[in-house]
Design an enzyme around this catalytic site. Structure first.
Site, short mmCIF file in Angstrom:
data_model
loop_
_atom_site.label_atom_id
_atom_site.label_comp_id
_atom_site.label_asym_id
_atom_site.label_seq_id
_atom_site.Cartn_x
_atom_site.Cartn_y
_atom_site.Cartn_z
N GLU B 48 0.81 -1.21 0.00
CA GLU B 48 0.00 0.00 0.00
C GLU B 48 0.85 1.27 0.00
OE1 GLU B 48 -0.53 -2.64 1.84
OE2 GLU B 48 -2.63 -3.25 1.66
N PHE B 115 -12.01 -7.60 13.73
CA PHE B 115 -10.92 -8.10 12.88
C PHE B 115 -10.51 -7.03 11.87
CE2 PHE B 115 -9.50 -10.32 8.98
CZ PHE B 115 -8.29 -10.76 9.48
N GLN B 116 -9.23 -6.77 11.79
CA GLN B 116 -8.65 -5.77 10.90
C GLN B 116 -9.23 -4.38 11.10
OE1 GLN B 116 -8.51 -7.38 6.86
NE2 GLN B 116 -6.52 -8.27 7.37
N LYS B 165 -17.70 -0.84 5.75
CA LYS B 165 -18.13 -1.77 4.70
C LYS B 165 -19.65 -1.78 4.52
CE LYS B 165 -17.24 -6.41 3.01
NZ LYS B 165 -16.63 -7.72 3.30
N MET B 487 24.18 8.21 3.10
CA MET B 487 24.05 9.52 3.73
C MET B 487 24.31 9.44 5.23
SD MET B 487 23.75 12.63 3.40
CE MET B 487 22.96 13.31 1.94
C1 LIG Z 1 12.26 5.33 5.69
C2 LIG Z 1 13.54 5.95 6.10
N1 LIG Z 1 14.34 5.36 7.02
C3 LIG Z 1 15.51 5.92 7.38
C4 LIG Z 1 15.92 7.10 6.83
C5 LIG Z 1 17.23 7.75 7.27
N2 LIG Z 1 18.15 7.82 6.10
C6 LIG Z 1 18.29 8.93 5.36
S1 LIG Z 1 19.32 8.74 4.06
C7 LIG Z 1 19.64 7.15 4.51
C8 LIG Z 1 20.59 6.30 3.72
C9 LIG Z 1 20.10 6.00 2.35
O1 LIG Z 1 20.88 4.96 1.84
P1 LIG Z 1 20.80 4.57 0.32
O2 LIG Z 1 19.38 4.38 -0.07
O3 LIG Z 1 21.71 3.43 0.05
O4 LIG Z 1 21.31 5.88 -0.41
P2 LIG Z 1 22.76 6.54 -0.36
O5 LIG Z 1 22.76 7.58 0.70
O6 LIG Z 1 23.74 5.45 -0.09
O7 LIG Z 1 22.91 7.17 -1.71
C10 LIG Z 1 18.93 6.80 5.67
C11 LIG Z 1 19.01 5.50 6.35
C12 LIG Z 1 15.04 7.70 5.89
N3 LIG Z 1 15.32 8.87 5.31
N4 LIG Z 1 13.91 7.11 5.52
#
Ligand SMILES: Cc1ncc(C[n+]2csc(CCOP(=O)(O)OP(=O)(O)O)c2C)c(N)n1
Ligand SMILES: [Mg+2]
Lengths: 162, 577
Positions: B48, B115-116, B165, B487
Site C-alpha cells: 500500500e 478483525f482488521q 463496509k 548519507m
Molecule cells: C524510511 C527511512 N528510514 C531511514 C531514513 C534515514 N536515512 C536517510 S538517508 C539514509 C541512507 C540512504 O541509503 P541509500 O538508499 O543506500 O542511499 P545513499 O545515501 O547510499 O545514496 C537513511 C538511512 C530515511 N530517510 N527514511
C-alpha cells in the site's frame, strides 16, 4: 513548554463548525506544540451548527501565540481563532461544590458570597452552585474555615471581550 | 444506488483516470464496483505504501500538463490502511494533494477491536488536511467531493476517506440526489482569498529596488503554482539572482544566468554564501525548512525578508518577515511585475561577489567529476549524474529516492524542463522513488523518466518491480549501489569518528532480481562504461535497470552541518577546520 515554566496565562477564543473530530484536532495541535491545556470549555452558540471554544494555557512569547492561533485557523472546521484580550474580558467560571458546614457558617458565607443551595442533606452536607471569577471561587473555598469540602466540580473558563 | 457505486461515480465525476491500490475484505465492495464500471485504470501496487507514492507521482507530475490529475490510492481496513500511512504523511510534508480511500469494518462494530480494525481517522488526522468517515450512504458523494476540494485548495495535502463496509453496501433512498456541479463545501477554514494589498506590494517593490544584494529563494510553491515563467520574468526584469530549495528545482533551467542552483544543507557554495551575505531575501512559495535555513539564530541576520506564501501559518513561523504576502506565488509575482515602480539595477558588485563564491570549489569538484572514481576506486555518483545530465540535456524527468544520490542529483542534474524533478523532501522517505516514478510515467507518458535510488532505499519498495513488470511501465531505473546507507555513513564519517553503526549492508544480486522481473539489466563498474550504459537504457523501450558500483567514501559537499548555521558550511574536506 520549555524548561522554565511560562508564567503568562493566555486565552484563545475559537469558533468552529460543530462537526465530529474538531475538538480532537485542536487538542492534538496543542499537544504537538507541547502545551498543557489549562482549561477548555465548549458550547453551542445562538447560530445553528456553530460552537464556541475557550481554551487557556501558559505562554510568555507573543510570537508563539500567534503561531498557535494561525495553525488553529488552518483546521478546516475553524471559522475564527483569536487571542482574548485578557484585561478587557469578563472571565467566568461555574463551580458546583459539595461541602460540610454548619447552618451558621452557611449563613455567614451567604452574606458575603452569592451562591445557590441546590441540595441540603441532614448531616450538614450541602451542594451549592456558585458563579464568578476564578479568584472569587478560590477565595470562597479558602474562607470555609471550619467547613469541609467534599467534592468540587468547576467548569473551566468561559470569557467574553468588552 | 449502492455506496460503492457512489464511490466510483464520484471518482469518475472528478475526472480520476488512475487509481492505485490493494484490496482486502473491507474494501471489496468498492473494488467489485470498479471492476463492473471500469471507468479508470486500476494499478495494483505490491504494497500500500507503493500505492500512496504512485498517487503522489500522478498529482505532482500532472500539475503542469493540460490534464492535471489528483492521485488516488485505495486500501483495505487495518493493516492496509496502516501501510498507507508513510506515503500519506510524506504527501502532507510536501504539500501534495492526494486522496486515499480506505475500507473500514462495518459501522456496527467500530471501536470494538473487530478483525482488521484500526482507528484510521484517529491515525490520519494529524497527518492529513482532512479525514472523513461517512456513516450513511448519502454522505459518500459529499465527502469525496469535499475531499477533492480540501486536498487542492490553498496549500495542497492529503485527504483520507474511511468508509465502513456496510455503508459501501447501503442503498440510497429513492429521493437521494447529489449535484456534483452545484456542490460547494461549507468548510470555511479552507476558503481563503488572499488578495495582497497594493500597499504591501509597493513595500516589497521598494525593498527590492533599494537592495544591493538581493536573493530570491524559489520554493515548491512556484512549481505548484506553475509559475516558473513568472519567476523568470521577475528575476530578469529586476535583475535578481535565484536560489532553489530542493523542491523549487526545475522551476527555471538551472543553468539560467541568474540561477545559483540549490540552497541549503547540500546547496551550492554560491547560493549559501549569497544567502548568508544578502541584504534582502525574497522567499517565494517556501517555508524556511531547517534544511534551508540552518540554525535560525544565524539566519539572514543582515537581510530584510519578503515572504510570499500561500499558507498563512508559515509566515513569521521560522523567520521574521519585513513584508509578508499571503498569496499564491504565481499571482503575487504577477502583481510585483505589474507595479510600475519595479526597476532593474546592475548590482555589479553583488554578481561579482557571487562569481567569487562560485569559483571557490568549482575546480576541485570538476576534477573529481573528471576522475570519476573515489578513494576505493569505485564510481563517483557525481560523475554518473553529470554524464546523465549531459546525455539527456537535462530535459528528461528524474525521480530520486532519499540519500546521497538524491542530493547529488539535485546538485548535478542540469534541470531544463519545468516540473521535471520529483523526490521526497519534507519527510525524506526512503523508498519513495520507484513507486513515485510509476505514477509520474502514467501522466507524462511521452517523456523519459529516470528513477534513481540508493541500494538502501531501492530495497524499501523493491516489490514495486512487480507493478512495473505487470504494467510494462517504461522507467529507467538507476541503482547507485555503494553498499551502505550512504548519507548516514557520511554523517558517521564527519561527526561520529567513522564508526559505521548499522550502515554497511550485504546486498543481493540485483541482476538476478531484475531478471526475475524480466527487466533488462546492466552493471557498470568502470567510468568508461557509463555513457554507453545510459545510452542503452535511454534507447530501450520499456523498463530497464542499470546498477552502478559506487564508492562508499564519496562525501556530498558542501554541507551545512545539522544544527549549525550557514556560516559553518563545510565546502571541502581539504579545507576542513
Ligand atoms: C524510511 C527511512 N528510514 C531511514 C531514513 C534515514 N536515512 C536517510 S538517508 C539514509 C541512507 C540512504 O541509503 P541509500 O538508499 O543506500 O542511499 P545513499 O545515501 O547510499 O545514496 C537513511 C538511512 C530515511 N530517510 N527514511
Ligand atoms: Mg547506498
Amino acid at each position: 513548554m520549555t524548561s522554565t515554566h511560562p508564567m503568562k496565562r493566555r486565552a484563545i477564543l475559537i469558533f468552529v463548525l460543530n462537526r465530529p473530530g474538531v475538538l480532537n484536532k485542536i487538542s492534538m495541535l496543542i499537544r504537538r506544540k507541547m502545551y498543557n491545556v489549562e482549561t477548555v470549555t465548549a458550547c453551542r452558540t445562538h447560530r445553528p451548527g456553530i460552537s464556541r471554544m475557550t481554551l487557556t494555557l501558559y505562554e510568555d512569547s507573543d510570537d508563539k501565540m500567534i503561531q498557535v492561533i494561525k495553525q488553529i485557523e488552518k483546521i478546516a472546521e475553524v471559522l475564527s481563532a483569536k487571542e482574548l484580550d485578557v484585561d478587557n474580558s469578563f472571565w467566568r467560571e461555574v463551580a458546583v461544590i459539595k461541602l460540610e458546614a454548619s447552618d451558621s457558617l452557611m449563613e455567614r458565607l451567604g452574606s458575603k458570597y452569592n451562591f445557590e443551595i441546590l441540595d441540603r442533606q441532614e448531616n450538614e452536607v450541602f451542594i451549592i452552585q456558585m458563579a464568578g471569577t476564578y479568584g472569587l471561587i478560590d477565595e470562597f473555598m479558602q474562607q470555609l474555615g471550619e467547613g469541609k469540602i467534599i467534592e468540587t466540580a468547576r467548569s473551566g473558563f468561559t470569557a467574553m471581550e468588552k | 444506488m449502492k455506496g460503492a457505486e457512489l464511490v466510483i461515480k464520484s471518482l469518475k465525476d472528478k475526472g480520476v483516470q488512475y487509481v492505485f491500490g490493494y484490496t482486502g475484505g473491507a474494501i471489496m465492495p468498492v473494488f467489485d464496483e470498479m471492476e463492473k464500471q471500469k471507468v479508470f485504470s486500476f494499478i495494483m501496487s505490491r504494497h500500500e505504501q507503493g500505492a500512496a507514492f504512485m498517487a503522489q507521482g500522478v498529482s505532482r507530475a500532472s500539475l503542469t500538463t493540460s490534464n492535471p490529475q489528483i492521485g488516488v490510492c485505495m486500501a483495505t481496513s487495518g493493516p492496509g490502511a496502516m501501510n498507507l500511512v508513510t506515503g500519506i504523511a510524506d504527501a502532507g510534508m510536501d504539500s501534495v494533494p492526494i486522496i486515499a480511500i480506505t475500507g473500514q469494518v462495518p459501522s456496527g462494530v467500530i471501536a470494538t477491536d473487530a478483525f482488521q480494525e484500526s482507528d484510521v481517522v484517529g491515525v490520519m488526522m494529524p497527518l492529513t488536511k482532512q479525514t472523513y468517515m461517512p456513516l450513511r450512504v448519502d454522505q459518500i458523494e459529499e465527502s469525496i467531493h469535499e475531499a477533492f476540494h480540501v486536498a487542492t485548495v490553498g496549500r495542497g495535502g492529503p485527504v483520507v476517506i474511511d468508509i465502513p463496509k456496510d455503508i459501501q453496501n447501503q442503498e440510497t433512498a429513492a429521493d437521494y440526489r447529489f449535484d456534483p456541479i452545484a456542490f460547494e463545501s461549507d468548510l470555511v477554514g479552507m476558503l481563503y482569498s488572499p488578495h495582497p494589498e497594493r500597499e504591501t506590494i509597493r513595500k516589497a517593490v521598494s525593498l527590492i529596488n533599494r537592495s544591493e544584494r538581493p536573493l530570491i529563494l524559489c520554493g515548491h510553491g512556484i512549481i505548484s503554482a506553475n509559475a516558473g515563467d513568472s519567476l523568470k520574468q521577475l528575476a530578469e526584469k529586476a535583475n535578481l539572482p535565484v536560489a532553489f530549495t530542493l523542491h523549487g528545482l526545475s522551476s527555471l533551467p538551472v543553468d539560467h544566468p541568474l540561477s545559483l542552483g540549490m540552497v541549503g544543507m547540500h546547496g551550492t557554495v554560491e547560493s549559501n554564501w549569497a544567502l548568508l551575505n544578502a541584504d534582502l531575501v525574497i522567499a517565494l512559495g517556501m517555508r524556511f525548512d531547517d534544511r534551508v535555513t540552518g540554525k535560525l539564530d544565524d539566519f539572514a541576520v543582515n537581510a530584510a525578508v519578503i515572504h510570499v506564501e500561500i499558507d498563512p501559518s508559515e509566515i513569521d513561523k521560522n523567520v521574521k518577515t519585513n513584508v509578508s504576502i499571503n498569496a499564491d506565488a504565481g499571482g503575487a509575482i504577477q502583481q510585483l511585475l505589474r507595479d510600475p515602480e519595479l526597476i532593474s539595477k546592475p548590482r555589479r558588485l553583488w554578481f561579482e561577489q557571487i562569481e567569487t563564491y562560485r569559483s571557490e570549489i568549482v575546480d576541485e569538484i570538476q576534477e573529481e567529476i573528471d576522475t570519476g572514481v573515489g578513494k576505493e576506486g569505485q564510481l563517483l555518483m557525481k560523475t554518473i549524474v553529470s554524464k546523465l545530465s549531459k546525455a539527456t540535456g537535462g530535459r528528461d524527468i528524474v525521480v530520486a529516492d532519499v540519500g546521497q544520490h538524491q542530493m547529488i542529483v539535485a546538485r548535478f542534474y542540469n534541470f531544463q524542463t519545468p516540473n521535471s524533478w520529483f523526490t521526497s523532501g519534507g519527510a525524506g522517505t526512503m523508498g519513495c522513488a520507484l513507486p513515485m516514478a510509476v505514477g509520474v510515467k502514467m501522466v507524462r507518458p511521452n517523456e523519459r523518466v529516470w528513477s534513481i535510488s540508493g541500494d538502501g532505499g531501492f530495497q524499501m519498495n523493491i516489490q514495486e518491480l512487480g507493478t512495473i513488470m505487470e504494467h510494462d511501465v517504461d522507467i529507467k531505473i538507476l541503482l547507485f549501489n555503494n553498499g551502505y546507507l550512504g548519507m548516514v555513513r557520511q554523517w558517521q564519517t564527519l561527526f561520529f569518528d567513522g564508526r559505521y553503526a548499522g550502515t554497511p549492508m550485504k546486498n543481493p544480486d540485483f541482476g538476478k532480481i531484475a531478471a526475475a522481473y524480466g527487466i533488462p539489466y546492466q552493471r557498470v563498474a568502470e567510468v568508461s562504461e557509463i555513457d554507453a550504459a545510459l545510452a542503452a537504457a535511454a534507447e530501450h523501450k520499456g523498463a530497464t535497470m542499470v546498477e552502478f558500483l559506487c564508492d562508499p567514501s564519496e562525501i556530498v559537499l558542501p554541507m551545512v552541518p545539522a544544527g549549525g548555521g550557514i556560516a559553518d558550511m563545510i565546502t571541502s574536506l581539504k579545507k576542513k577546520k
